[in-house]
Design a protein around this motif. Sequence first.
Motif, mmCIF file in Angstrom:
data_model
loop_
_atom_site.group_PDB
_atom_site.id
_atom_site.type_symbol
_atom_site.label_atom_id
_atom_site.label_comp_id
_atom_site.label_asym_id
_atom_site.label_seq_id
_atom_site.Cartn_x
_atom_site.Cartn_y
_atom_site.Cartn_z
ATOM 1 N N LEU A 1 0.816 -1.216 0.000
ATOM 2 C CA LEU A 1 0.000 0.000 0.000
ATOM 3 C C LEU A 1 0.850 1.266 0.000
ATOM 4 N N TYR A 2 1.889 1.304 0.884
ATOM 5 C CA TYR A 2 2.687 2.535 0.946
ATOM 6 C C TYR A 2 4.121 2.330 1.444
ATOM 7 N N GLY A 3 4.443 1.206 2.025
ATOM 8 C CA GLY A 3 5.756 1.020 2.631
ATOM 9 C C GLY A 3 6.898 1.078 1.635
ATOM 10 N N PHE A 4 6.751 0.405 0.508
ATOM 11 C CA PHE A 4 7.800 0.422 -0.510
ATOM 12 C C PHE A 4 8.012 1.836 -1.038
ATOM 13 N N SER A 5 6.942 2.568 -1.179
ATOM 14 C CA SER A 5 7.041 3.950 -1.642
ATOM 15 C C SER A 5 7.785 4.820 -0.634
ATOM 16 N N MET A 6 7.487 4.632 0.659
ATOM 17 C CA MET A 6 8.151 5.414 1.695
ATOM 18 C C MET A 6 9.638 5.087 1.793
ATOM 19 N N SER B 1 12.805 12.823 -0.274
ATOM 20 C CA SER B 1 12.314 14.136 0.150
ATOM 21 C C SER B 1 13.054 14.531 1.426
ATOM 22 N N GLY B 2 13.967 15.483 1.300
ATOM 23 C CA GLY B 2 14.686 15.991 2.451
ATOM 24 C C GLY B 2 15.637 15.007 3.099
ATOM 25 N N TRP C 1 8.964 8.864 -1.527
ATOM 26 C CA TRP C 1 7.578 8.730 -1.950
ATOM 27 C C TRP C 1 7.496 8.741 -3.480
ATOM 28 N N SER C 2 6.843 7.739 -4.022
ATOM 29 C CA SER C 2 6.580 7.676 -5.457
ATOM 30 C C SER C 2 5.186 7.119 -5.652
ATOM 31 N N SER C 3 4.342 7.876 -6.318
ATOM 32 C CA SER C 3 2.952 7.437 -6.492
ATOM 33 C C SER C 3 2.863 6.135 -7.286
ATOM 34 N N ASP C 4 3.828 5.882 -8.164
ATOM 35 C CA ASP C 4 3.815 4.642 -8.940
ATOM 36 C C ASP C 4 3.961 3.401 -8.054
ATOM 37 N N TYR D 1 10.398 1.759 10.724
ATOM 38 C CA TYR D 1 11.160 0.961 9.770
ATOM 39 C C TYR D 1 11.227 1.583 8.377
ATOM 40 N N PHE D 2 10.100 2.002 7.830
ATOM 41 C CA PHE D 2 10.110 2.524 6.456
ATOM 42 C C PHE D 2 11.015 3.750 6.322
#
Length: 445
Positions: A69-74, A80-81, A86-89, A152-153
Amino acid sequence: MAPAITLAADAPTLSSANTGFMLICSALVMLMTPGLAFFYGGMVRVKSTLNMLMMSFISLGIVTILWVLYGFSMAFGTDSGSIIGWSSDYVGFTGIGIADLWDGYTIPVYVFAVFQLMFAIITPALISGALADRVKFTAWALFITLWATIVYFPVAHWVWGAGGWAFELGVIDFAGGTAVHINAGAAALGVILVIGKRIGFKRDPMRPHSLPLVMLGAGLLWFGWFGFNAGSWLGNDDGVGALMFVNTQIATAAAMLAWLIYEKLRHGAFTTLGAASGAVAGLVAITPAGGAVDPLGAIAVGAIAGLLCAMAVGLKYKFGYDDSLDVVGVHLVGGVVGSLLIGFFASGKGQSEVQGLFYGGGLDQFWKQCAGVFAVLAYSLIVSAILAFVLDKTIGMRVSEDDEVAGIDQAEHAETAYDFSGAGGGASRTASAPVAAAASKKVDA
């Protein structure tokens, strides 16, 4: 583990050999979580066996869904900074094509994502060993959800993500000394300082109920760790993965022997629990260092870690924190030792040309390792303690005193690991039903 910058003319193409190799490594790392469950399950008393198994297995379910859902993206999305990605793909894996390659490598994004998923799964499972006998299963499941998201992320991005501050600083962590072991060990310490000791700690015997189960779990961990470590080079083209494979075996053997020698000198016996714990200590310590040191360095890393971890597990009795299954003593201490020793034993002939102090490189790399180690330790310790405190004050982290004394397996899972009611002599197994019933009545009388 982070993407590399490549020119269009040098753009890699999919390698079926590396892809197959990484899929096998991913499966090996997945096996480590059930192996950990057996390792922890054998170390507790009978009444807590199933709970320890479930505390590991539930991570397979929760973290897998969070990762998609979002962990790989995070963890591995656009930086970012230097703190988070974060990547919406990557959200829901909606923008990933089956033939899309991980930047700079010859394996698909899906393969990299699933390999990293197995790391994300086992890391919170490691924490569970410190909390044996006393944590509500619902509270543990919620803790995993929050901890993976908040701790973790982001830490995985710091260490392995392109743009992450530790990655950019040059902190070496081949396969998870900081992101996995220090992270989990510090979290374990933070939680147990909040929830307190088991009933009977330092008073009642709390010996492992099944040392064969412990040895089975240790063997599965050792086996799976080859995928954990060697696979972290994301390919098998230049020999670095082979070096890591060899160093994994060497350091683990050295740590096991060092632990057993210390145990014999200190307590007068070579124990199976010591052999298993020493092996795990070596695996932990070589995880960050194995791509940077040579085989002789791997012996040193393993032996030092085995000795120091064996000494560290007794600190819980001195300082009064109830680290039930020595997560702090093995994973936190082993992770710190392995990460810092890179600053001394990096040979410059492995994953990079970085050299440690003993190879003429000075202390520059050591100070970088210190920055990564202590930043991750402090962040995980503080945030984990806060999460445990909030959960404890809201839904409650601990089972009731009666449930803890009677057994958390029955209270939380309505099951027991062993059905002793069916145990009996050969007559009840081989005789006819009337004869068996008569024999049973005679025994009851």
